[in-house]
Scaffold this active site. Structure first.
Site, PDB file in Angstrom:
ATOM      1  N   SER A 122       0.824  -1.202   0.000  1.00  0.00           N
ATOM      2  CA  SER A 122       0.000   0.000   0.000  1.00  0.00           C
ATOM      3  C   SER A 122       0.858   1.253   0.000  1.00  0.00           C
ATOM      4  O   SER A 122       0.338   2.356  -0.117  1.00  0.00           O
ATOM      5  CB  SER A 122      -0.915   0.002   1.219  1.00  0.00           C
ATOM      6  OG  SER A 122      -0.197  -0.309   2.379  1.00  0.00           O
ATOM      7  N   HIS A 143      -4.105  -3.686  -4.553  1.00  0.00           N
ATOM      8  CA  HIS A 143      -4.225  -3.178  -3.189  1.00  0.00           C
ATOM      9  C   HIS A 143      -5.661  -3.358  -2.708  1.00  0.00           C
ATOM     10  O   HIS A 143      -6.566  -2.645  -3.152  1.00  0.00           O
ATOM     11  CB  HIS A 143      -3.794  -1.704  -3.152  1.00  0.00           C
ATOM     12  CG  HIS A 143      -3.802  -1.125  -1.777  1.00  0.00           C
ATOM     13  ND1 HIS A 143      -4.068   0.192  -1.525  1.00  0.00           N
ATOM     14  CD2 HIS A 143      -3.584  -1.699  -0.575  1.00  0.00           C
ATOM     15  CE1 HIS A 143      -4.004   0.400  -0.224  1.00  0.00           C
ATOM     16  NE2 HIS A 143      -3.714  -0.738   0.373  1.00  0.00           N
ATOM     17  N   GLU A 155      -7.349  -1.385  -5.691  1.00  0.00           N
ATOM     18  CA  GLU A 155      -6.563  -0.472  -6.540  1.00  0.00           C
ATOM     19  C   GLU A 155      -5.630  -1.347  -7.377  1.00  0.00           C
ATOM     20  O   GLU A 155      -4.853  -2.125  -6.812  1.00  0.00           O
ATOM     21  CB  GLU A 155      -5.719   0.478  -5.687  1.00  0.00           C
ATOM     22  CG  GLU A 155      -6.499   1.596  -5.032  1.00  0.00           C
ATOM     23  CD  GLU A 155      -5.597   2.515  -4.202  1.00  0.00           C
ATOM     24  OE1 GLU A 155      -5.611   3.729  -4.434  1.00  0.00           O
ATOM     25  OE2 GLU A 155      -4.896   2.012  -3.298  1.00  0.00           O
ATOM     26  N   ASN A 194      -4.400   5.582   0.003  1.00  0.00           N
ATOM     27  CA  ASN A 194      -3.549   5.872   1.157  1.00  0.00           C
ATOM     28  C   ASN A 194      -2.907   7.256   1.080  1.00  0.00           C
ATOM     29  O   ASN A 194      -2.600   7.842   2.118  1.00  0.00           O
ATOM     30  CB  ASN A 194      -2.487   4.791   1.345  1.00  0.00           C
ATOM     31  CG  ASN A 194      -3.043   3.603   2.098  1.00  0.00           C
ATOM     32  OD1 ASN A 194      -4.132   3.676   2.657  1.00  0.00           O
ATOM     33  ND2 ASN A 194      -2.318   2.508   2.113  1.00  0.00           N
TER      34      ASN A 194
HETATM   35  N1  3HC Z   1     -14.800  -9.620   8.005  1.00  0.00           N
HETATM   36  C1  3HC Z   1     -15.936  -9.980   7.366  1.00  0.00           C
HETATM   37  N2  3HC Z   1     -17.093  -9.292   7.457  1.00  0.00           N
HETATM   38  C2  3HC Z   1     -17.098  -8.220   8.261  1.00  0.00           C
HETATM   39  C3  3HC Z   1     -15.977  -7.788   8.987  1.00  0.00           C
HETATM   40  C4  3HC Z   1     -14.804  -8.545   8.843  1.00  0.00           C
HETATM   41  N3  3HC Z   1     -13.672  -8.202   9.466  1.00  0.00           N
HETATM   42  N4  3HC Z   1     -16.313  -6.667   9.696  1.00  0.00           N
HETATM   43  C5  3HC Z   1     -17.595  -6.430   9.421  1.00  0.00           C
HETATM   44  N5  3HC Z   1     -18.055  -7.350   8.554  1.00  0.00           N
HETATM   45  C6  3HC Z   1     -19.388  -7.405   7.974  1.00  0.00           C
HETATM   46  C7  3HC Z   1     -20.413  -7.705   9.032  1.00  0.00           C
HETATM   47  O1  3HC Z   1     -20.536  -9.101   9.250  1.00  0.00           O
HETATM   48  C8  3HC Z   1     -21.657  -7.093   8.430  1.00  0.00           C
HETATM   49  O2  3HC Z   1     -22.207  -7.924   7.439  1.00  0.00           O
HETATM   50  P1  3HC Z   1     -23.796  -8.276   7.447  1.00  0.00           P
HETATM   51  O3  3HC Z   1     -24.473  -6.923   7.414  1.00  0.00           O
HETATM   52  O4  3HC Z   1     -23.994  -9.074   6.196  1.00  0.00           O
HETATM   53  O5  3HC Z   1     -24.034  -9.020   8.701  1.00  0.00           O
HETATM   54  C9  3HC Z   1     -21.121  -5.868   7.695  1.00  0.00           C
HETATM   55  O6  3HC Z   1     -19.731  -6.107   7.459  1.00  0.00           O
HETATM   56  C10 3HC Z   1     -21.288  -4.624   8.517  1.00  0.00           C
HETATM   57  O7  3HC Z   1     -20.650  -4.857   9.758  1.00  0.00           O
HETATM   58  P2  3HC Z   1     -21.223  -4.372  11.167  1.00  0.00           P
HETATM   59  O8  3HC Z   1     -22.702  -4.204  11.088  1.00  0.00           O
HETATM   60  O9  3HC Z   1     -20.640  -5.221  12.243  1.00  0.00           O
HETATM   61  O10 3HC Z   1     -20.519  -3.017  11.412  1.00  0.00           O
HETATM   62  P3  3HC Z   1     -20.545  -1.694  10.588  1.00  0.00           P
HETATM   63  O11 3HC Z   1     -21.826  -1.460   9.890  1.00  0.00           O
HETATM   64  O12 3HC Z   1     -20.039  -0.709  11.564  1.00  0.00           O
HETATM   65  O13 3HC Z   1     -19.459  -1.913   9.445  1.00  0.00           O
HETATM   66  C11 3HC Z   1     -17.255  -1.800   8.597  1.00  0.00           C
HETATM   67  C12 3HC Z   1     -18.148  -2.321   9.728  1.00  0.00           C
HETATM   68  C13 3HC Z   1     -17.640  -2.486   7.283  1.00  0.00           C
HETATM   69  C14 3HC Z   1     -15.836  -2.196   8.980  1.00  0.00           C
HETATM   70  C15 3HC Z   1     -17.463  -0.257   8.459  1.00  0.00           C
HETATM   71  O14 3HC Z   1     -17.289   0.356   9.728  1.00  0.00           O
HETATM   72  C16 3HC Z   1     -16.508   0.381   7.491  1.00  0.00           C
HETATM   73  O15 3HC Z   1     -16.713   0.368   6.293  1.00  0.00           O
HETATM   74  N6  3HC Z   1     -15.414   0.984   8.026  1.00  0.00           N
HETATM   75  C17 3HC Z   1     -14.391   1.629   7.218  1.00  0.00           C
HETATM   76  C18 3HC Z   1     -13.384   0.597   6.780  1.00  0.00           C
HETATM   77  C19 3HC Z   1     -12.270   1.218   5.992  1.00  0.00           C
HETATM   78  O16 3HC Z   1     -12.128   2.410   5.847  1.00  0.00           O
HETATM   79  N7  3HC Z   1     -11.414   0.338   5.458  1.00  0.00           N
HETATM   80  C20 3HC Z   1     -10.229   0.766   4.723  1.00  0.00           C
HETATM   81  C21 3HC Z   1      -9.047   0.699   5.628  1.00  0.00           C
HETATM   82  S1  3HC Z   1      -7.609   1.291   4.824  1.00  0.00           S
HETATM   83  C22 3HC Z   1      -6.890  -0.073   4.184  1.00  0.00           C
HETATM   84  O17 3HC Z   1      -7.306  -1.191   4.361  1.00  0.00           O
HETATM   85  C23 3HC Z   1      -5.683   0.185   3.364  1.00  0.00           C
HETATM   86  C24 3HC Z   1      -4.420  -0.276   4.032  1.00  0.00           C
HETATM   87  O18 3HC Z   1      -3.396  -0.208   3.078  1.00  0.00           O
HETATM   88  C25 3HC Z   1      -4.028   0.577   5.207  1.00  0.00           C
END
Ligand code: 3HC
Length: 290
Positions: A122, A143, A155, A194
């Protein structure tokens, strides 16, 4: 649709590797995961199979489908066993030496001259990683985002030496096989996401360090005020304090921008093993490590 890649390898089985293995299994693929030592295979296997169990519990998969998917999953600590893979996705730590070692080894074992070698980096340059191989045209960035099964984006990063065919195959794999959405980006530090996200996250850590507001209120500010799905400190805990520290550090090495300088608090948290959700404690406390 470009020609389909069926035999997939994943190198590394941390948060990202396990998520990638899971989505590949759920897409019906035959997935071999390479880990660094036989001792790690048990933990890696528990991680991927645990995710499939959660999918069953959430009724996204039947018990029979889970068994069938588990039968397509295999772990190895021997790179040579990846020899017949058509696509290998590397998901090891964000450390240039570690990535170089993986790509050099893959270059040596993959027998298909057309095999695609993808990195989930990333913050490092795909061109630099490709230097470790004799086939830089086959190296591409893919990514993924955390949690991989939920976040729709990949990405696709093409270095100056990535061939059109490699990039097209990676893109088709992400879209047609995994059902993800793709954005194409240049091979530049932080790519698109990122480059925008890491400065924001580092600013949130500095704000917390300075005591501008407590952790809950910083996060509530961004969820309630801007509609973000989670606040920056919860997001840091989810990404992993060690991972984001390595990402920001690599970005800082490649840019003059002080905004991606890693705040001392983050370094201390990484050293103390306060890694976020995976260790049960980061900016926030979690009932159990995940
Ligand atoms: N694995 C699988 N499924 C997951 C999960 C996981 N770790 N976390 C959540 N889920 C699923 C849940 O089971 C749920 O599915 P369902 O509705 O079918 O039951 C759905 O996602 C929604 O989860 P929750 O209801 O528990 O919780 P939220 O509605 O709060 O959603 C989230 C959780 C999807 C993580 C949401 O908060 C979100 O989109 N957050 C932002 C995540 C983000 O920005 N990610 C990018 C990070 S940067 C990156 O990765 C780049 C790296 O290079 C740094």
């Amino acid at each position: 649709m470009a020609d389909v890649l069926h035999r997939v390898g994943v190198v590394g089985c941390g948060t990202m590797g396990a998520g990638i293995a899971e989505v590949c299994l759920r897409a019906g693929l035959d997935v071999w995961v390479a880990v660094s030592s036989p001792g790690r295979a048990d933990r890696a296997s528990a991680r991927v199979l645990g995710a499939l169990d959660r999918a069953v519990a959430k009724e996204r998969m039947s018990v029979e489908e889970r068994e069938e998917a588990a039968g397509r999953l295999r772990f190895t600590a021997d790179f040579a066993e990846l020899a017949d893979r058509q696509l290998v996705v590397e998901a090891v730590a964000e450390d240039p030496d570690a990535k170089h070692r993986v790509f050099k080894a893959l270059d040596g074992v993959l027998t298909d001259p057309d095999a695609v070698m993808a990195s989930t980096t990333s913050s490092l340059l795909v061109a630099d990683i490709a230097e470790a191989t004799s086939r830089p045209e086959a190296v591409v960035g893919m990514h993924f985002f955390n949690p991989v099964p939920v976040m729709p984006l990949v990405e696709v990063v093409r270095s100056a030496r990535t061939s059109e065919r490699t990039a097209a195959r990676a893109e088709s794999f992400a879209v047609d096989v995994l059902g993800k959405e793709v954005i194409r980006t240049q091979d530049r530090c932080g790519f698109v996401v990122n480059a925008l996200l890491v400065p924001y996250l580092m600013a949130a850590v500095r704000m917390y360090e300075q005591g501008v507001a407590d952790a809950e209120d910083i996060d509530r500010g961004m969820t309630l005020g801007c509609g973000y799905p989670m606040g920056p400190l919860a997001l840091l805990d989810m990404i992993g304090i060690d991972t984001i520290t390595a990402v920001a550090h690599a970005m800082r090495e490649n840019s003059d921008d002080l905004i991606v300088e890693v705040p001392p608090l983050l370094i201390r948290m990484a050293e103390d093993g306060r890694l976020g959700r995976k260790s049960g404690r980061g900016f926030f406390q979690y009932d159990e490590a995940s």
